[in-house]
Design a protein around this motif. Structure first.
Motif, PDB file in Angstrom:
ATOM      1  N   LEU A 138       0.806  -1.216   0.000  1.00  0.00           N
ATOM      2  CA  LEU A 138       0.000   0.000   0.000  1.00  0.00           C
ATOM      3  C   LEU A 138       0.841   1.268   0.000  1.00  0.00           C
ATOM      4  O   LEU A 138       0.344   2.338  -0.362  1.00  0.00           O
ATOM      5  N   SER A 139       2.106   1.140   0.385  1.00  0.00           N
ATOM      6  CA  SER A 139       2.952   2.335   0.564  1.00  0.00           C
ATOM      7  C   SER A 139       3.880   2.616  -0.603  1.00  0.00           C
ATOM      8  O   SER A 139       4.308   3.761  -0.791  1.00  0.00           O
ATOM      9  N   TYR A 140       4.223   1.587  -1.391  1.00  0.00           N
ATOM     10  CA  TYR A 140       5.206   1.754  -2.459  1.00  0.00           C
ATOM     11  C   TYR A 140       4.665   1.215  -3.776  1.00  0.00           C
ATOM     12  O   TYR A 140       3.729   0.418  -3.801  1.00  0.00           O
ATOM     13  N   ALA A 141       5.279   1.663  -4.865  1.00  0.00           N
ATOM     14  CA  ALA A 141       4.884   1.205  -6.198  1.00  0.00           C
ATOM     15  C   ALA A 141       5.781   0.048  -6.630  1.00  0.00           C
ATOM     16  O   ALA A 141       7.002   0.134  -6.538  1.00  0.00           O
ATOM     17  N   TYR A 142       5.172  -1.029  -7.087  1.00  0.00           N
ATOM     18  CA  TYR A 142       5.909  -2.206  -7.546  1.00  0.00           C
ATOM     19  C   TYR A 142       5.451  -2.593  -8.946  1.00  0.00           C
ATOM     20  O   TYR A 142       4.310  -2.341  -9.328  1.00  0.00           O
ATOM     21  N   ASP A 143       6.348  -3.223  -9.684  1.00  0.00           N
ATOM     22  CA  ASP A 143       5.963  -3.761 -10.982  1.00  0.00           C
ATOM     23  C   ASP A 143       5.248  -5.099 -10.816  1.00  0.00           C
ATOM     24  O   ASP A 143       4.424  -5.472 -11.653  1.00  0.00           O
ATOM     25  N   ALA A 144       5.555  -5.808  -9.752  1.00  0.00           N
ATOM     26  CA  ALA A 144       4.875  -7.076  -9.479  1.00  0.00           C
ATOM     27  C   ALA A 144       5.054  -7.442  -8.008  1.00  0.00           C
ATOM     28  O   ALA A 144       6.046  -7.072  -7.370  1.00  0.00           O
ATOM     29  N   ILE A 145       4.063  -8.167  -7.487  1.00  0.00           N
ATOM     30  CA  ILE A 145       4.105  -8.695  -6.126  1.00  0.00           C
ATOM     31  C   ILE A 145       4.015 -10.210  -6.214  1.00  0.00           C
ATOM     32  O   ILE A 145       3.116 -10.751  -6.868  1.00  0.00           O
ATOM     33  N   ILE A 146       4.953 -10.898  -5.582  1.00  0.00           N
ATOM     34  CA  ILE A 146       4.915 -12.356  -5.475  1.00  0.00           C
ATOM     35  C   ILE A 146       4.383 -12.674  -4.082  1.00  0.00           C
ATOM     36  O   ILE A 146       5.005 -12.313  -3.076  1.00  0.00           O
ATOM     37  N   LEU A 147       3.247 -13.329  -4.018  1.00  0.00           N
ATOM     38  CA  LEU A 147       2.487 -13.425  -2.771  1.00  0.00           C
ATOM     39  C   LEU A 147       2.201 -14.871  -2.383  1.00  0.00           C
ATOM     40  O   LEU A 147       1.563 -15.621  -3.139  1.00  0.00           O
ATOM     41  N   ASP A 148       2.658 -15.259  -1.215  1.00  0.00           N
ATOM     42  CA  ASP A 148       2.301 -16.553  -0.633  1.00  0.00           C
ATOM     43  C   ASP A 148       0.924 -16.430   0.017  1.00  0.00           C
ATOM     44  O   ASP A 148       0.467 -15.314   0.320  1.00  0.00           O
ATOM     45  N   ILE A 149       0.248 -17.532   0.239  1.00  0.00           N
ATOM     46  CA  ILE A 149      -1.073 -17.490   0.867  1.00  0.00           C
ATOM     47  C   ILE A 149      -0.988 -17.693   2.376  1.00  0.00           C
ATOM     48  O   ILE A 149      -1.567 -16.940   3.158  1.00  0.00           O
ATOM     49  N   MET A 150      -0.228 -18.719   2.794  1.00  0.00           N
ATOM     50  CA  MET A 150      -0.122 -19.028   4.216  1.00  0.00           C
ATOM     51  C   MET A 150       0.963 -18.150   4.843  1.00  0.00           C
ATOM     52  O   MET A 150       2.152 -18.391   4.675  1.00  0.00           O
ATOM     53  N   LEU A 151       0.509 -17.102   5.568  1.00  0.00           N
ATOM     54  CA  LEU A 151       1.426 -16.128   6.151  1.00  0.00           C
ATOM     55  C   LEU A 151       1.031 -15.818   7.586  1.00  0.00           C
ATOM     56  O   LEU A 151      -0.154 -15.874   7.934  1.00  0.00           O
ATOM     57  N   PRO A 152       1.991 -15.470   8.430  1.00  0.00           N
ATOM     58  CA  PRO A 152       1.663 -15.031   9.785  1.00  0.00           C
ATOM     59  C   PRO A 152       1.044 -13.640   9.790  1.00  0.00           C
ATOM     60  O   PRO A 152       1.367 -12.811   8.935  1.00  0.00           O
ATOM     61  N   SER A 153       0.152 -13.395  10.707  1.00  0.00           N
ATOM     62  CA  SER A 153      -0.517 -12.120  10.996  1.00  0.00           C
ATOM     63  C   SER A 153      -1.605 -11.744   9.991  1.00  0.00           C
ATOM     64  O   SER A 153      -2.584 -11.090  10.336  1.00  0.00           O
ATOM     65  N   MET A 154      -1.451 -12.158   8.733  1.00  0.00           N
ATOM     66  CA  MET A 154      -2.467 -11.853   7.723  1.00  0.00           C
ATOM     67  C   MET A 154      -2.224 -12.741   6.510  1.00  0.00           C
ATOM     68  O   MET A 154      -1.116 -12.780   5.979  1.00  0.00           O
ATOM     69  N   ASP A 155      -3.234 -13.482   6.081  1.00  0.00           N
ATOM     70  CA  ASP A 155      -3.037 -14.422   4.981  1.00  0.00           C
ATOM     71  C   ASP A 155      -3.016 -13.701   3.635  1.00  0.00           C
ATOM     72  O   ASP A 155      -3.470 -12.566   3.490  1.00  0.00           O
ATOM     73  N   GLY A 156      -2.474 -14.402   2.632  1.00  0.00           N
ATOM     74  CA  GLY A 156      -2.295 -13.803   1.324  1.00  0.00           C
ATOM     75  C   GLY A 156      -3.586 -13.413   0.630  1.00  0.00           C
ATOM     76  O   GLY A 156      -3.640 -12.397  -0.078  1.00  0.00           O
ATOM     77  N   ILE A 157      -4.651 -14.206   0.823  1.00  0.00           N
ATOM     78  CA  ILE A 157      -5.934 -13.880   0.197  1.00  0.00           C
ATOM     79  C   ILE A 157      -6.474 -12.562   0.750  1.00  0.00           C
ATOM     80  O   ILE A 157      -7.002 -11.723   0.002  1.00  0.00           O
ATOM     81  N   SER A 158      -6.319 -12.334   2.050  1.00  0.00           N
ATOM     82  CA  SER A 158      -6.763 -11.070   2.652  1.00  0.00           C
ATOM     83  C   SER A 158      -5.949  -9.903   2.128  1.00  0.00           C
ATOM     84  O   SER A 158      -6.482  -8.810   1.896  1.00  0.00           O
ATOM     85  N   ILE A 159      -4.650 -10.129   1.929  1.00  0.00           N
ATOM     86  CA  ILE A 159      -3.793  -9.087   1.356  1.00  0.00           C
ATOM     87  C   ILE A 159      -4.257  -8.761  -0.053  1.00  0.00           C
ATOM     88  O   ILE A 159      -4.400  -7.585  -0.429  1.00  0.00           O
ATOM     89  N   LEU A 160      -4.510  -9.794  -0.842  1.00  0.00           N
ATOM     90  CA  LEU A 160      -4.974  -9.605  -2.210  1.00  0.00           C
ATOM     91  C   LEU A 160      -6.261  -8.790  -2.254  1.00  0.00           C
ATOM     92  O   LEU A 160      -6.378  -7.826  -3.028  1.00  0.00           O
ATOM     93  N   LYS A 161      -7.212  -9.151  -1.420  1.00  0.00           N
ATOM     94  CA  LYS A 161      -8.495  -8.442  -1.394  1.00  0.00           C
ATOM     95  C   LYS A 161      -8.311  -6.985  -0.987  1.00  0.00           C
ATOM     96  O   LYS A 161      -8.913  -6.081  -1.572  1.00  0.00           O
ATOM     97  N   GLU A 162      -7.466  -6.746   0.020  1.00  0.00           N
ATOM     98  CA  GLU A 162      -7.237  -5.382   0.503  1.00  0.00           C
ATOM     99  C   GLU A 162      -6.579  -4.522  -0.576  1.00  0.00           C
ATOM    100  O   GLU A 162      -6.972  -3.367  -0.798  1.00  0.00           O
ATOM    101  N   VAL A 163      -5.597  -5.088  -1.252  1.00  0.00           N
ATOM    102  CA  VAL A 163      -4.903  -4.344  -2.314  1.00  0.00           C
ATOM    103  C   VAL A 163      -5.867  -3.999  -3.440  1.00  0.00           C
ATOM    104  O   VAL A 163      -5.893  -2.857  -3.937  1.00  0.00           O
ATOM    105  N   ARG A 164      -6.682  -4.955  -3.849  1.00  0.00           N
ATOM    106  CA  ARG A 164      -7.629  -4.682  -4.930  1.00  0.00           C
ATOM    107  C   ARG A 164      -8.749  -3.746  -4.479  1.00  0.00           C
ATOM    108  O   ARG A 164      -9.223  -2.917  -5.263  1.00  0.00           O
TER     109      ARG A 164
END
Length: 228
Positions: free
Chosen positions: A41-67
């Motif tokens: 949310l803070s920086y511009a990237y050309d691509a994000i490589i995202l795992d799903i099983m993560l501590p504190s917040m899962d990858g699907i939640s990150i994906l939804k929040e970003v979109r």
């Protein structure tokens, strides 16, 4: 080009970071989901490589929040969850690609480059601007067929401006993309690299390739003869 890697396996995270940096990418990485979201949310990237099983917040939640924030950064899910329903769910929620573990690094790199080409509407890994040709896979620049000897930073500067052809980029935008987000640098550093790159281009017979838009930043413009 700048990547964000959000992967909880320290060994894999370090391996991916080392591999992509060796290919000329700038890389931010974290093993924590919430920190990864903050990066996204803070920086511009050309691509994000995202795992799903993560501590504190899962990858699907990150994906939804970003979109939900309408951030259009390319997102490639890299996960051991390889069931069809997992892949379909990730893609339907806005992921641009889904690669299952185990995987080949060469395939991952090829998929990342494909996403970046699609985003910038490139038909190949080559960008042609007058006498100058950039190969975003080989990370090299040639003038009239002769390869220039540029530092990685000099190449990255030209690549960033070429990918944003006719668009003025400020020093802050260049710093954001060319350096890891934990690095603190100044506009002077950008000016130094711009100056050295211009000198090498001029010696190769290309003058005024990188133009200064005083008070705003730098730009590479499409030659008039190439305009429709």
């Amino acid at each position: 080009m700048k990547l964000l890697i959000i992967e909880d396996s320290e060994r894999l995270r370090k391996s991916l970071s080392t591999g992509f940096k060796a290919l000329g990418f700038t890389v931010d990485c974290t093993g924590d989901g919430r920190e990864g979201l903050n990066f996204a949310l803070s920086y511009a990237y050309d691509a994000i490589i995202l795992d799903i099983m993560l501590p504190s917040m899962d990858g699907i939640s990150i994906l939804k929040e970003v979109r939900d924030k309408r951030i259009q950064t390319n997102i490639l899910i890299l996960s051991a969850m390889n069931q069809l329903e997992d892949r379909v769910k990730g893609l339907n929620l806005g992921a641009d690609d889904y690669l299952c573990k185990p995987f080949s690094f060469d395939e991952l790199n090829a998929r990342v480059l494909t996403l970046i080409r699609r985003y910038y509407q490139l038909k190949s890994n080559s960008i042609e601007i007058g006498a100058v040709s950039l190969d975003i896979q080989m990370k090299q620049i040639s003038v009239n067929g002769t390869v220039l000897r540029l530092t990685s930073m000099e190449y990255s500067l030209v690549e960033r401006l070429a990918l944003n052809l006719n668009r003025v980029l400020s020093s802050e935008q260049l710093i954001n993309h060319l350096f890891d987000s934990c690095v603190v640098t100044s506009k002077n550093a950008i000016e130094v690299h711009i100056s050295s790159t211009r000198k090498k281009l001029k010696l190769a017979g290309v003058a005024d390739f990188i133009q200064t838009h005083r008070g705003f930043g730098y730009v590479i413009r499409k030659p008039c003869s190439e305009n429709p």
